[in-house]
Design an enzyme around this catalytic site. Structure first.
Site, PDB file in Angstrom:
ATOM      1  N   ASP A  31     -45.931  20.676 -57.018  1.00 37.37           N
ATOM      2  CA  ASP A  31     -47.400  20.640 -57.014  1.00 37.37           C
ATOM      3  C   ASP A  31     -47.877  19.262 -57.503  1.00 37.37           C
ATOM      4  OD1 ASP A  31     -49.767  23.092 -57.154  1.00 37.37           O
ATOM      5  OD2 ASP A  31     -50.259  21.101 -57.961  1.00 37.37           O
ATOM      6  N   ASN A  87     -52.670  33.002 -55.329  1.00 41.71           N
ATOM      7  CA  ASN A  87     -54.121  33.127 -55.384  1.00 41.71           C
ATOM      8  C   ASN A  87     -54.626  33.508 -53.997  1.00 41.71           C
ATOM      9  OD1 ASN A  87     -54.279  32.278 -58.126  1.00 41.71           O
ATOM     10  ND2 ASN A  87     -54.080  30.146 -57.471  1.00 41.71           N
ATOM     11  N   GLN A  94     -57.995  30.143 -54.977  1.00 46.87           N
ATOM     12  CA  GLN A  94     -57.284  29.546 -53.848  1.00 46.87           C
ATOM     13  C   GLN A  94     -58.085  28.365 -53.305  1.00 46.87           C
ATOM     14  OE1 GLN A  94     -56.315  32.211 -50.589  1.00 46.87           O
ATOM     15  NE2 GLN A  94     -55.002  30.692 -49.599  1.00 46.87           N
ATOM     16  N   VAL A  96     -56.201  25.921 -51.087  1.00 49.36           N
ATOM     17  CA  VAL A  96     -55.531  25.553 -49.829  1.00 49.36           C
ATOM     18  C   VAL A  96     -55.266  26.853 -49.070  1.00 49.36           C
ATOM     19  CG1 VAL A  96     -53.544  24.468 -48.760  1.00 49.36           C
ATOM     20  CG2 VAL A  96     -54.492  23.501 -50.873  1.00 49.36           C
ATOM     21  N   HIS A 100     -49.201  30.356 -50.208  1.00 45.01           N
ATOM     22  CA  HIS A 100     -48.183  29.680 -51.000  1.00 45.01           C
ATOM     23  C   HIS A 100     -47.958  30.439 -52.290  1.00 45.01           C
ATOM     24  CE1 HIS A 100     -52.155  27.944 -51.742  1.00 45.01           C
ATOM     25  NE2 HIS A 100     -51.791  27.784 -53.005  1.00 45.01           N
ATOM     26  N   ILE A 101     -46.734  30.388 -52.762  1.00 44.79           N
ATOM     27  CA  ILE A 101     -46.378  30.957 -54.060  1.00 44.79           C
ATOM     28  C   ILE A 101     -46.228  29.811 -55.044  1.00 44.79           C
ATOM     29  CG2 ILE A 101     -44.704  32.302 -55.371  1.00 44.79           C
ATOM     30  CD1 ILE A 101     -43.829  33.635 -52.798  1.00 44.79           C
ATOM     31  N   HIS A 102     -46.974  29.885 -56.139  1.00 43.82           N
ATOM     32  CA  HIS A 102     -46.775  28.937 -57.238  1.00 43.82           C
ATOM     33  C   HIS A 102     -45.576  29.407 -58.062  1.00 43.82           C
ATOM     34  CE1 HIS A 102     -50.890  27.002 -57.137  1.00 43.82           C
ATOM     35  NE2 HIS A 102     -51.181  28.126 -56.505  1.00 43.82           N
TER      36      HIS A 102
HETATM   37  P1  AMP Z   1     -54.304  27.173 -54.783  1.00 40.62           P
HETATM   38  O1  AMP Z   1     -55.405  26.677 -55.676  1.00 40.62           O
HETATM   39  O2  AMP Z   1     -53.643  28.439 -55.239  1.00 40.62           O
HETATM   40  O3  AMP Z   1     -54.726  27.223 -53.338  1.00 40.62           O
HETATM   41  O4  AMP Z   1     -53.150  26.084 -54.902  1.00 40.62           O
HETATM   42  C1  AMP Z   1     -53.181  24.886 -54.206  1.00 40.62           C
HETATM   43  C2  AMP Z   1     -52.289  23.949 -54.950  1.00 40.62           C
HETATM   44  O5  AMP Z   1     -51.993  22.835 -54.103  1.00 40.62           O
HETATM   45  C3  AMP Z   1     -52.918  23.357 -56.208  1.00 40.62           C
HETATM   46  O6  AMP Z   1     -52.139  23.726 -57.349  1.00 40.62           O
HETATM   47  C4  AMP Z   1     -52.912  21.858 -55.960  1.00 40.62           C
HETATM   48  O7  AMP Z   1     -52.625  21.109 -57.113  1.00 40.62           O
HETATM   49  C5  AMP Z   1     -51.826  21.736 -54.912  1.00 40.62           C
HETATM   50  N1  AMP Z   1     -51.937  20.547 -54.074  1.00 40.62           N
HETATM   51  C6  AMP Z   1     -53.049  20.027 -53.518  1.00 40.62           C
HETATM   52  N2  AMP Z   1     -52.755  18.941 -52.792  1.00 40.62           N
HETATM   53  C7  AMP Z   1     -51.405  18.775 -52.890  1.00 40.62           C
HETATM   54  C8  AMP Z   1     -50.482  17.817 -52.359  1.00 40.62           C
HETATM   55  N3  AMP Z   1     -50.882  16.806 -51.571  1.00 40.62           N
HETATM   56  N4  AMP Z   1     -49.189  17.936 -52.687  1.00 40.62           N
HETATM   57  C9  AMP Z   1     -48.769  18.948 -53.501  1.00 40.62           C
HETATM   58  N5  AMP Z   1     -49.589  19.881 -54.002  1.00 40.62           N
HETATM   59  C10 AMP Z   1     -50.885  19.793 -53.716  1.00 40.62           C
END
Ligand code: AMP
Length: 114
Positions: A31, A87, A94, A96, A100-102
């Site tokens: 991340d 999320n 959320q 993105v 995705h799984i954190h």
């Molecule tokens: P969410 O908020 O659950 O949709 O998680 C999206 C995650 O993507 C966040 O933790 C961001 O920090 C991460 N993120 C955004 N842009 C990038 C990137 N270019 N490379 C890696 N992670 C990213």
């Protein structure tokens, strides 16, 4: 369904990422804004926007993502303490819209989450 999510651009190597794992159905990378010493994202190649959009046909894929997430934590030395988070939707944080799984580990993880 968008063909241009941020994560699709990472999959296509159009933008860089620190890739930890990749196979025919998923990719995992660090991340960009880590919330713990280990903060990886496990992302299916298939651009499912949200986990609520997944279908019964996606169940094997979702199981595979979980297994990959656990393996990443194990290989990083955190097999005894890690957290997996998905999320779903803006109200849950959320940002993105490509499932995705954190994978979070390496510090004490409080409960309940924020
Ligand atoms: P969410 O908020 O659950 O949709 O998680 C999206 C995650 O993507 C966040 O933790 C961001 O920090 C991460 N993120 C955004 N842009 C990038 C990137 N270019 N490379 C890696 N992670 C990213």
């Amino acid at each position: 369904m968008s063909e241009n999510t941020l994560f699709q651009k990472i999959i296509a190597r159009e933008i860089p990422a620190a890739i930890l794992y990749e196979d025919e159905s998923c990719i995992a990378f660090t991340d960009i804004n880590p919330q713990a010493p280990l903060h990886a994202l496990v992302v299916p190649i298939k651009p499912i926007p949200k986990i609520i959009d997944a279908t019964a046909a996606d169940e094997p894929l979702l199981g595979h993502l979980m297994a990959v997430a656990a393996q990443i934590a194990r290989e990083a030395g955190y097999g005894d303490g890690f957290r997996l988070v998905i999320n779903n939707g803006a109200d849950a944080g959320q940002t993105v819209f490509h499932v995705h799984i954190h994978v979070l580990a390496g510090r004490l993880l409080q409960w309940p989450p924020g």
